[in-house]
Design an enzyme around this catalytic site. Structure first.
Site, PDB file in Angstrom:
ATOM      1  CG  ASP A 216     -10.422 -37.052  23.453  1.00  0.00           C
ATOM      2  OD1 ASP A 216     -10.121 -35.919  23.844  1.00  0.00           O
ATOM      3  OD2 ASP A 216      -9.600 -37.973  23.333  1.00  0.00           O
TER       4      ASP A 216
ATOM      5  CD1 TRP B  27     -14.445 -29.330  15.716  1.00  0.00           C
ATOM      6  CD2 TRP B  27     -14.504 -27.397  16.862  1.00  0.00           C
ATOM      7  NE1 TRP B  27     -15.477 -28.567  15.210  1.00  0.00           N
ATOM      8  CE2 TRP B  27     -15.528 -27.377  15.893  1.00  0.00           C
ATOM      9  CE3 TRP B  27     -14.348 -26.292  17.704  1.00  0.00           C
ATOM     10  CZ2 TRP B  27     -16.398 -26.287  15.744  1.00  0.00           C
ATOM     11  CZ3 TRP B  27     -15.198 -25.205  17.550  1.00  0.00           C
ATOM     12  CH2 TRP B  27     -16.209 -25.217  16.579  1.00  0.00           C
TER      13      TRP B  27
ATOM     14  CG  ASN C 105     -10.403 -33.857  32.473  1.00  0.00           C
ATOM     15  OD1 ASN C 105     -11.520 -34.285  32.195  1.00  0.00           O
ATOM     16  ND2 ASN C 105      -9.363 -34.074  31.674  1.00  0.00           N
TER      17      ASN C 105
ATOM     18  NE  ARG D 172      -7.887 -31.422  30.062  1.00  0.00           N
ATOM     19  CZ  ARG D 172      -8.390 -31.665  28.862  1.00  0.00           C
ATOM     20  NH1 ARG D 172      -9.057 -30.734  28.223  1.00  0.00           N
ATOM     21  NH2 ARG D 172      -8.240 -32.844  28.307  1.00  0.00           N
TER      22      ARG D 172
HETATM   23  C1  FPP Z   1     -12.012 -33.564  25.841  1.00  0.00           C
HETATM   24  O1  FPP Z   1     -11.511 -32.727  24.831  1.00  0.00           O
HETATM   25  C2  FPP Z   1     -13.159 -32.976  26.495  1.00  0.00           C
HETATM   26  C3  FPP Z   1     -13.246 -32.651  27.814  1.00  0.00           C
HETATM   27  C4  FPP Z   1     -12.153 -32.804  28.791  1.00  0.00           C
HETATM   28  C5  FPP Z   1     -14.472 -32.078  28.364  1.00  0.00           C
HETATM   29  C6  FPP Z   1     -15.757 -32.636  27.840  1.00  0.00           C
HETATM   30  C7  FPP Z   1     -16.773 -31.660  28.218  1.00  0.00           C
HETATM   31  C8  FPP Z   1     -17.761 -31.163  27.434  1.00  0.00           C
HETATM   32  C9  FPP Z   1     -18.049 -31.662  26.062  1.00  0.00           C
HETATM   33  C10 FPP Z   1     -18.587 -30.035  27.892  1.00  0.00           C
HETATM   34  C11 FPP Z   1     -19.257 -30.083  29.230  1.00  0.00           C
HETATM   35  C12 FPP Z   1     -20.198 -31.201  29.441  1.00  0.00           C
HETATM   36  C13 FPP Z   1     -21.556 -31.104  29.555  1.00  0.00           C
HETATM   37  C14 FPP Z   1     -22.282 -32.293  30.078  1.00  0.00           C
HETATM   38  C15 FPP Z   1     -22.326 -29.921  29.148  1.00  0.00           C
HETATM   39  P1  FPP Z   1     -10.015 -32.239  24.984  1.00  0.00           P
HETATM   40  O2  FPP Z   1     -10.032 -30.919  25.645  1.00  0.00           O
HETATM   41  O3  FPP Z   1      -9.211 -33.305  25.668  1.00  0.00           O
HETATM   42  O4  FPP Z   1      -9.608 -32.106  23.489  1.00  0.00           O
HETATM   43  P2  FPP Z   1      -8.165 -32.386  22.876  1.00  0.00           P
HETATM   44  O5  FPP Z   1      -7.850 -33.822  23.151  1.00  0.00           O
HETATM   45  O6  FPP Z   1      -8.366 -32.119  21.427  1.00  0.00           O
HETATM   46  O7  FPP Z   1      -7.235 -31.437  23.531  1.00  0.00           O
END
Ligand code: FPP
Length: 241
Positions: free
Chosen positions: A21, A26, A69, A72
């Site tokens: 997360d 970031w 998700n 989004r």
């Molecule tokens: C959460 O950050 C992250 C996700 C919804 C996606 C996680 C996916 C990856 C790290 C990449 C793909 C995976 C692989 C296996 C290569 P967020 O977008 O919710 O961040 P925020 O809370 O700061 O908005």
């Protein structure tokens, strides 16, 4: 502090789950589009899988895409799909060489056909590997997983494959996506959120929780070792004294 040097190598958790997360925040902190955060987060997936492998962790479960998700924007979903394809393609040889088995938690067949093809290939080509299981949660929800297991148990009862009286925790676990992984020891959630967010609800029963303010794209091997170090300081009682 170098946490790796502090670890008790005889007490490494067998199964770690991570809610990856903080990618969006970031990127925002750097004035970049969210997709840059997902790219940086994906690079961390590669680093953390390698670290977990080096530490002899038996199973690593990563929350990559939840059933929620889909809410989004399409553009962000497409970017995540692209990243998935790219990383499965570029990492598969190394994963095979390292004897890592890929397993998917969730109904990934709802993803675009190109993603489904790459993942199916990765599942097939790593199916007999046994050094470590890399569970990737894709279109996953913990409640869905429990409902799915329940439906499949009912089907097997109706078919006479099992009897109602036989159903216990061990049988139930065998119907979960993680049936080949050891019990979950440690749940890690970076980025400062103090929630479980529908991840591994059944498996969390006796897991230790580790929360950190570090955003996922900054979560490196030392952070993983810090989480394991803190795990090793805990006294797990499993309901006893
Ligand atoms: C959460 O950050 C992250 C996700 C919804 C996606 C996680 C996916 C990856 C790290 C990449 C793909 C995976 C692989 C296996 C290569 P967020 O977008 O919710 O961040 P925020 O809370 O700061 O908005």
């Amino acid at each position: 502090m170098n946490y790796k040097s502090l670890l008790d190598l005889d007490n490494i958790p067998s199964h770690i789950g991570i809610v990856m997360d903080g990618n969006g925040r970031w990127a925002k902190k750097r004035g970049l589009p969210r997709s840059f955060g997902h790219k940086a987060g994906s690079d961390k997936v590669v680093e953390i899988v390698q670290s977990a492998y080096n530490l002899n962790i038996k199973a690593l479960t990563l929350f990559a895409f939840s059933t929620e998700n889909w809410k989004r924007p399409n553009e962000e979903i497409s970017k995540l799909m692209e990243l998935l394809i790219f990383y499965v393609k570029t990492q598969l040889d190394k994963i095979k060489k390292n004897n890592i088995k890929i397993n998917v938690l969730g109904d990934y067949t709802k993803f675009p056909p190109r993603v489904v093809d790459e993942i199916t290939k990765a599942l097939q080509e790593t199916s007999s590997n046994d050094k470590m299981i890399l569970n990737i949660a894709l279109n996953y929800g913990g409640q869905d997983e429990i409902v799915r297991a329940t439906k499949n148990i009912v089907k097997d009862v109706n078919l006479g494959i099992i009897e109602v009286n036989e159903i216990d925790n061990e049988i139930f676990k065998s119907y979960l996506y993680t049936h080949e992984s050891p019990d979950l020891d440690l749940l890690i959630r970076p980025s400062g959120e103090l929630r479980v967010s529908n991840f591994l609800l059944y498996q969390l029963a006796y897991a230790e929780f580790y929360f950190s303010d570090v955003l996922w794209p900054d979560f490196d091997e030392n952070q993983l070792c810090k989480a394991i170090y803190e795990f090793q300081l805990r006294h797990r009682r499993f309901g006893g004294l």
